[in-house]
Design a protein around this motif. Structure first.
Motif, PDB file in Angstrom:
ATOM      1  N   ASN A 170       0.781  -1.242   0.092  1.00 16.82           N
ATOM      2  CA  ASN A 170       0.041   0.005  -0.201  1.00 16.82           C
ATOM      3  C   ASN A 170       0.865   1.205  -0.006  1.00 16.82           C
ATOM      4  O   ASN A 170       2.059   1.139   0.522  1.00 16.82           O
ATOM      5  N   GLU A 171       0.145   2.326  -0.614  1.00 19.15           N
ATOM      6  CA  GLU A 171       1.019   3.638  -0.429  1.00 19.15           C
ATOM      7  C   GLU A 171       0.111   4.479   0.492  1.00 19.15           C
ATOM      8  O   GLU A 171      -0.731   4.651   0.084  1.00 19.15           O
ATOM      9  N   THR A 172       0.860   5.191   1.150  1.00 16.77           N
ATOM     10  CA  THR A 172       0.180   6.207   2.092  1.00 16.77           C
ATOM     11  C   THR A 172       0.737   7.492   1.845  1.00 16.77           C
ATOM     12  O   THR A 172       1.907   7.767   1.953  1.00 16.77           O
ATOM     13  N   SER A 173      -0.243   8.440   1.793  1.00 16.71           N
ATOM     14  CA  SER A 173      -0.087   9.994   1.670  1.00 16.71           C
ATOM     15  C   SER A 173      -0.529  10.762   2.725  1.00 16.71           C
ATOM     16  O   SER A 173      -1.522  10.370   3.439  1.00 16.71           O
ATOM     17  N   GLU A 174       0.140  11.836   3.081  1.00 14.29           N
ATOM     18  CA  GLU A 174      -0.187  12.400   4.447  1.00 14.29           C
ATOM     19  C   GLU A 174      -0.421  13.790   3.986  1.00 14.29           C
ATOM     20  O   GLU A 174       0.391  14.362   3.325  1.00 14.29           O
ATOM     21  N   ASN A 175      -1.554  14.628   4.424  1.00 14.73           N
ATOM     22  CA  ASN A 175      -1.752  15.836   3.913  1.00 14.73           C
ATOM     23  C   ASN A 175      -2.084  16.453   5.282  1.00 14.73           C
ATOM     24  O   ASN A 175      -2.715  16.316   6.270  1.00 14.73           O
ATOM     25  N   TYR A 176      -1.201  17.879   5.375  1.00 13.90           N
ATOM     26  CA  TYR A 176      -1.480  18.573   6.707  1.00 13.90           C
ATOM     27  C   TYR A 176      -2.105  20.157   6.188  1.00 13.90           C
ATOM     28  O   TYR A 176      -1.435  20.655   5.309  1.00 13.90           O
ATOM     29  N   GLU A 177      -3.344  20.407   6.575  1.00 15.14           N
ATOM     30  CA  GLU A 177      -3.729  21.613   6.175  1.00 15.14           C
ATOM     31  C   GLU A 177      -4.088  22.459   7.392  1.00 15.14           C
ATOM     32  O   GLU A 177      -4.375  22.082   8.415  1.00 15.14           O
ATOM     33  N   VAL A 178      -4.054  23.587   6.850  1.00 16.13           N
ATOM     34  CA  VAL A 178      -4.192  24.815   8.050  1.00 16.13           C
ATOM     35  C   VAL A 178      -5.356  25.880   7.716  1.00 16.13           C
ATOM     36  O   VAL A 178      -5.420  26.306   6.565  1.00 16.13           O
ATOM     37  N   ARG A 179      -6.621  26.027   8.406  1.00 18.16           N
ATOM     38  CA  ARG A 179      -7.440  26.968   7.977  1.00 18.16           C
ATOM     39  C   ARG A 179      -7.179  28.260   8.966  1.00 18.16           C
ATOM     40  O   ARG A 179      -6.566  28.017  10.163  1.00 18.16           O
ATOM     41  N   TYR A 180      -6.912  29.375   8.320  1.00 22.12           N
ATOM     42  CA  TYR A 180      -6.427  30.620   9.019  1.00 22.12           C
ATOM     43  C   TYR A 180      -7.196  31.707   8.452  1.00 22.12           C
ATOM     44  O   TYR A 180      -7.802  31.741   7.366  1.00 22.12           O
ATOM     45  N   GLN A 220       6.486  19.611   9.350  1.00 22.99           N
ATOM     46  CA  GLN A 220       7.312  20.396  10.276  1.00 22.99           C
ATOM     47  C   GLN A 220       6.567  21.541  10.910  1.00 22.99           C
ATOM     48  O   GLN A 220       6.352  21.773  12.062  1.00 22.99           O
ATOM     49  N   LEU A 221       6.019  22.533  10.039  1.00 23.91           N
ATOM     50  CA  LEU A 221       5.212  23.656  10.296  1.00 23.91           C
ATOM     51  C   LEU A 221       3.892  23.216  11.077  1.00 23.91           C
ATOM     52  O   LEU A 221       3.651  23.888  12.113  1.00 23.91           O
ATOM     53  N   PHE A 222       3.196  22.078  10.428  1.00 17.06           N
ATOM     54  CA  PHE A 222       2.003  21.942  11.130  1.00 17.06           C
ATOM     55  C   PHE A 222       2.204  21.414  12.575  1.00 17.06           C
ATOM     56  O   PHE A 222       1.361  21.802  13.474  1.00 17.06           O
ATOM     57  N   ASP A 223       3.393  20.755  12.737  1.00 21.01           N
ATOM     58  CA  ASP A 223       3.433  20.351  14.343  1.00 21.01           C
ATOM     59  C   ASP A 223       3.823  21.645  15.371  1.00 21.01           C
ATOM     60  O   ASP A 223       3.701  21.276  16.387  1.00 21.01           O
ATOM     61  N   PHE A 273      -1.088  32.207   0.706  1.00 27.15           N
ATOM     62  CA  PHE A 273      -0.702  31.068   1.187  1.00 27.15           C
ATOM     63  C   PHE A 273       0.147  31.132   2.455  1.00 27.15           C
ATOM     64  O   PHE A 273       0.823  32.005   2.702  1.00 27.15           O
ATOM     65  N   PRO A 274       0.128  30.147   3.269  1.00 27.15           N
ATOM     66  CA  PRO A 274       1.283  30.101   4.504  1.00 27.15           C
ATOM     67  C   PRO A 274       2.559  30.002   4.270  1.00 27.15           C
ATOM     68  O   PRO A 274       3.133  29.251   3.392  1.00 27.15           O
ATOM     69  N   LEU A 275       3.268  30.871   4.584  1.00 27.04           N
ATOM     70  CA  LEU A 275       4.835  30.969   4.290  1.00 27.04           C
ATOM     71  C   LEU A 275       5.324  30.016   5.068  1.00 27.04           C
ATOM     72  O   LEU A 275       4.947  29.435   6.183  1.00 27.04           O
ATOM     73  N   ASP A 276       6.695  29.422   4.619  1.00 23.22           N
ATOM     74  CA  ASP A 276       7.639  28.746   5.618  1.00 23.22           C
ATOM     75  C   ASP A 276       6.863  27.207   5.708  1.00 23.22           C
ATOM     76  O   ASP A 276       6.781  26.690   6.694  1.00 23.22           O
TER      77      ASP A 276
END
Length: 161
Positions: free
Chosen positions: A67-77, A96-99, A120-123
């Motif tokens: 299986n192939e797993t992809s992870e998505n990290y989103e931020v609502r701001y 790294q930014l999400f954490d 868009f979110p910087l960094d």
């Protein structure tokens, strides 16, 4: 027999043009997105936004081998525009930014001067050079295959005796 050859050449012409066009579209689109984000990061407006919430999703795709797993990290701001309007947006960020982000906490947002809706979110939310290079390589592959098919389509027929 000539009708089959003409039909095959027509198909090669159509497929060749489609792949060549797709390659150009992918290549130019990825380069434009990368340059636009790099310009905003270097010369755009940078403001402090506020994290509304964070979401982490995992998608699993079954492949022939494992299986192939992809992870998505989103931020609502949200952030205030120069006119005082509250602008809300959602953007993908790196793990790294999400954490490091917390709900209600600050997030650095960038946008082009005069157009805060294109933000868009910087960094951690901008296009990476490695992704852009991968997309350019795929575009070159599409264009190479398209060019090869076009060559087949316009190649003069070899006379048979």
């Amino acid at each position: 027999m000539p009708e089959i050859k003409r039909s095959g050449q027509r198909m090669a012409l159509i497929l060749g043009l489609a792949l060549l066009g797709l390659g150009l579209l992918v290549g130019l689109g990825s380069w434009h997105a990368y340059r636009s984000m790099a310009d905003i990061k270097a010369h755009g407006v940078h403001v402090e936004g506020h994290v509304v919430n964070k979401s982490h999703t995992t998608e699993s795709t079954q492949k022939r081998v494992g299986n192939e797993t992809s992870e998505n990290y989103e931020v609502r701001y949200w952030f205030p525009s120069p006119t005082g309007e509250r602008i809300e947006a959602t953007g993908g960020v790196s793990k790294q930014l999400f954490d490091t982000l917390t709900e209600g906490g600050p997030i650095l947002v960038g946008y082009p001067p005069g157009d805060p809706r294109k933000n868009f979110p910087l960094d951690g939310g901008e296009a990476s050079a490695s992704t852009t290079l991968f997309m350019m390589a795929m575009a070159l592959l599409f264009m190479f295959i398209g060019g090869f098919l076009l060559r087949i389509a316009v190649r003069p027929a070899i006379p048979t005796q």
